[in-house]
Write an enzyme that holds these catalytic residues in place. Structure first.
Site, PDB file in Angstrom:
ATOM      1  N   VAL B 104     -17.155  32.342 -11.569  1.00 22.32           N
ATOM      2  CA  VAL B 104     -16.347  32.063 -10.375  1.00 22.32           C
ATOM      3  C   VAL B 104     -14.907  31.678 -10.727  1.00 22.32           C
ATOM      4  O   VAL B 104     -14.026  31.737  -9.869  1.00 22.32           O
ATOM      5  CB  VAL B 104     -17.010  30.965  -9.511  1.00 22.32           C
ATOM      6  CG1 VAL B 104     -18.390  31.437  -9.028  1.00 22.32           C
ATOM      7  CG2 VAL B 104     -17.137  29.630 -10.261  1.00 22.32           C
ATOM      8  N   LYS B 105     -14.683  31.257 -11.976  1.00 23.34           N
ATOM      9  CA  LYS B 105     -13.337  30.870 -12.429  1.00 23.34           C
ATOM     10  C   LYS B 105     -12.606  30.020 -11.399  1.00 23.34           C
ATOM     11  O   LYS B 105     -11.417  30.224 -11.132  1.00 23.34           O
ATOM     12  CB  LYS B 105     -12.526  32.110 -12.796  1.00 23.34           C
ATOM     13  CG  LYS B 105     -13.112  32.865 -14.000  1.00 23.34           C
ATOM     14  CD  LYS B 105     -12.198  33.964 -14.512  1.00 23.34           C
ATOM     15  CE  LYS B 105     -12.743  34.649 -15.745  1.00 23.34           C
ATOM     16  NZ  LYS B 105     -13.955  35.436 -15.522  1.00 23.34           N
ATOM     17  N   ARG B 106     -13.289  29.034 -10.823  1.00 20.89           N
ATOM     18  CA  ARG B 106     -12.650  28.140  -9.866  1.00 20.89           C
ATOM     19  C   ARG B 106     -11.894  27.044 -10.600  1.00 20.89           C
ATOM     20  O   ARG B 106     -12.107  26.811 -11.798  1.00 20.89           O
ATOM     21  CB  ARG B 106     -13.703  27.525  -8.918  1.00 20.89           C
ATOM     22  CG  ARG B 106     -14.548  28.526  -8.115  1.00 20.89           C
ATOM     23  CD  ARG B 106     -13.750  29.511  -7.303  1.00 20.89           C
ATOM     24  NE  ARG B 106     -14.553  30.206  -6.307  1.00 20.89           N
ATOM     25  CZ  ARG B 106     -14.656  31.529  -6.188  1.00 20.89           C
ATOM     26  NH1 ARG B 106     -14.037  32.332  -7.047  1.00 20.89           N
ATOM     27  NH2 ARG B 106     -15.383  32.062  -5.213  1.00 20.89           N
TER      28      ARG B 106
END
Lengths: 349, 349
Positions: B104-106
């Protein structure tokens, strides 16, 4: 899309974006209770509560401001039903004539950024049919992966008349941990780029070593600059694509610079002349009108200031908590927007 | 959760994660057509197609690998119906006993990262009831905003027995643009930190200026290191929290380092001894088994290698396209997993 935003800013006289970042603790029981009674304490109820809360605030302020910035994380927290509320919020705000900035901070490798760009700004094909997914007007983008993580967004900005705000210097207390690091950069525009990268021999050696090895001209050609300036120069390069410059003279490629760092804002304003600056951190995070002056250009344009909690939860804190009861939270938000508009106008005059 | 991952890696003998990044062009008509016939060319149909495609691949490989890594962007692209497919994919994979790494690379400011952490790894309250939203086992996190963007994830890792992989050096071609920049850093562990930040007087001056101004001891105390090493040192600091170290000796805090940069992988493996390294970029992006050796520790642990297109779209390219027809795409994926397992095992032996 940047021209529409500039137009609306001029029309409202308010370089202000309302951050729709609802948290359950901000939402009065007057909104929650009827939904819980109707739907139970479910994720679907949570989504419906977020949407009803947003709707009341938007109805109270849409004539005063050009744009809103829903923070997708606050919806994603409630899973699919929360994201349904995010989608409904976007659609409702666009219906009210507001520019919608999706604060999604996406960014990945090329083919993946392409998918994010499609999701938030573009279109997607299903068989022979074309659809829009979330369809915000602008999206915030994280630059850490470099050009091939950003360019797919710019391509969609060009074809779909959309815009982005790229993170340069964020408003949070620890943003300096990486963003403020001093990096080796050219003193002038025309230095050879290879020397600034880890691949070269200078990797890991001390400055003393460099002094001994390098000759004088090398040393004057190299400066130490904060990373956020290096990112800003790249943003200016992206923003300078003629295809992305609007009638207003501003680019579809904007930047995020926190109100909490006014000195850096002043430097960054000059480094990115074509970029609109989205300025978070006003109000609850500590930014004041006077801190914002240097984010703007001479013409009073070039920046748009976000306030989230300070507006949507205004009824909970002074001075509004004395004047407004929880059920009048939207009126408190309207009053907070007017006060913010006044604060910024006075600072700019 | 890291202990469960290590256990499954030992049990399967496969330090491999299958990237579930479906794109419509990868999916054979044998999957698409019946869904289009049933549901029309709708976003709902697109979601159903992604899920059915994933399901067949998972059924074909779940006994061979410890984990899968769905890339949320490929689902988000289709809006809510796509995200429903993402959720169904997570649930199905967990039902098959697979560890699920949500790519998700949040990453955002503190209160917002908290919402993302709740969404993907934690729990959320609705009234008095507690729910899980997406509930992956691990999530990938973008560090650009610094500690207060990362710590909310670590808090959830601690309370919910989850893990994260923090982006350090990504696999894409332009990852070096910012991640490889040489930054001023201490030559030893005990340098004063203030000097490495933009606030100080050295901001923007040339190396020659520094030479004249600074004394010898300053200069030997300072080195130029790539930003990814500075991030890696921070990751190691986060990973070293005793509360996050598992029985296996590895931390819930891992790192992402691309297979496409083997030399950097070798250096980063040493800088983050407690962190598992998630290695994307194998196969389609160009990484080979022999490039991966130095991502692993002596014990053959410490890294897990992702392949997405190379496995899920194996039937479309050599050698599998000769042996497998499109309707047998899942068998081709199984063969590709076995070949990848062999390639990595031979490289490690």
């Amino acid at each position: 899309m940047i021209d529409q935003l500039v137009e609306k800013i001029k029309k409202t006289g308010a370089p202000i974006v309302v951050g729709l970042d609802p948290q359950m603790k901000f939402i009065p029981d007057e909104v929650k209770t009827p939904v819980f009674d109707e739907m139970g304490e479910t994720l679907e109820a949570a989504g419906e509560i977020l949407f009803r809360f947003n709707k009341k605030i938007v109805d109270a302020v849409y004539d005063l401001v050009p744009a809103v910035k829903p923070q997708i994380a606050m919806y994603e927290r409630f899973g699919i039903p929360g994201l349904v509320a995010y989608q409904k919020t976007i659609d409702y705000c666009k219906g009210k004539g507001l520019v919608v900035i999706g604060d999604v901070k996406r960014g990945d490798i090329g083919s993946t950024s392409e998918a994010y760009a499609d999701a938030h700004l573009g279109r997607v094909m299903v068989g022979d049919r074309e659809y829009k997914a979330f369809d915000e007007d602008f999206a915030t983008v994280n630059p850490y992966l470099g050009s091939d993580g950003v360019l797919p967004f710019l391509k969609v900005c060009d074809t779909q008349d959309k815009g982005v705000f790229i993170l340069v210097k964020t408003s949070n207390p620890s943003s300096g941990e990486f963003q403020d690091r001093l990096v080796l950069a050219p003193s002038s525009e025309d230095g050879p780029d290879s020397v600034f990268f880890a691949g070269n021999k200078k990797d890991g050696i001390t400055l003393a070593d460099i002094l001994e090895s390098a000759d004088r001209s090398d040393l004057t050609a190299l400066s130490l600059r904060p990373l956020y300036e290096v990112v800003a120069k790249k943003v200016d390069e992206w923003a300078s694509d003629p295809g992305l410059i609007g009638q207003s003279g501003y680019s579809e490629v904007g930047a995020v610079v926190g109100a909490t760092y006014p000195k850096m804002g002043k430097a960054l304003r000059k480094l990115m002349p074509k970029s609109y600056i989205l300025v978070p951190g006003y109000g609850a995070q500590g930014g004041k009108g006077k801190d914002l002056v240097h984010f703007f250009n001479e013409d009073g344009l070039g920046a748009i200031v976000n306030s989230s909690r300070g507006i949507i939860a205004a009824y909970k804190s002074a001075p509004y908590c004395d004047k407004y009861s929880p059920e009048d939270f939207a009126d408190a938000s309207r009053a907070a927007v007017k006060a913010m508009k006044k604060d910024i106008k006075e600072a700019l005059d």
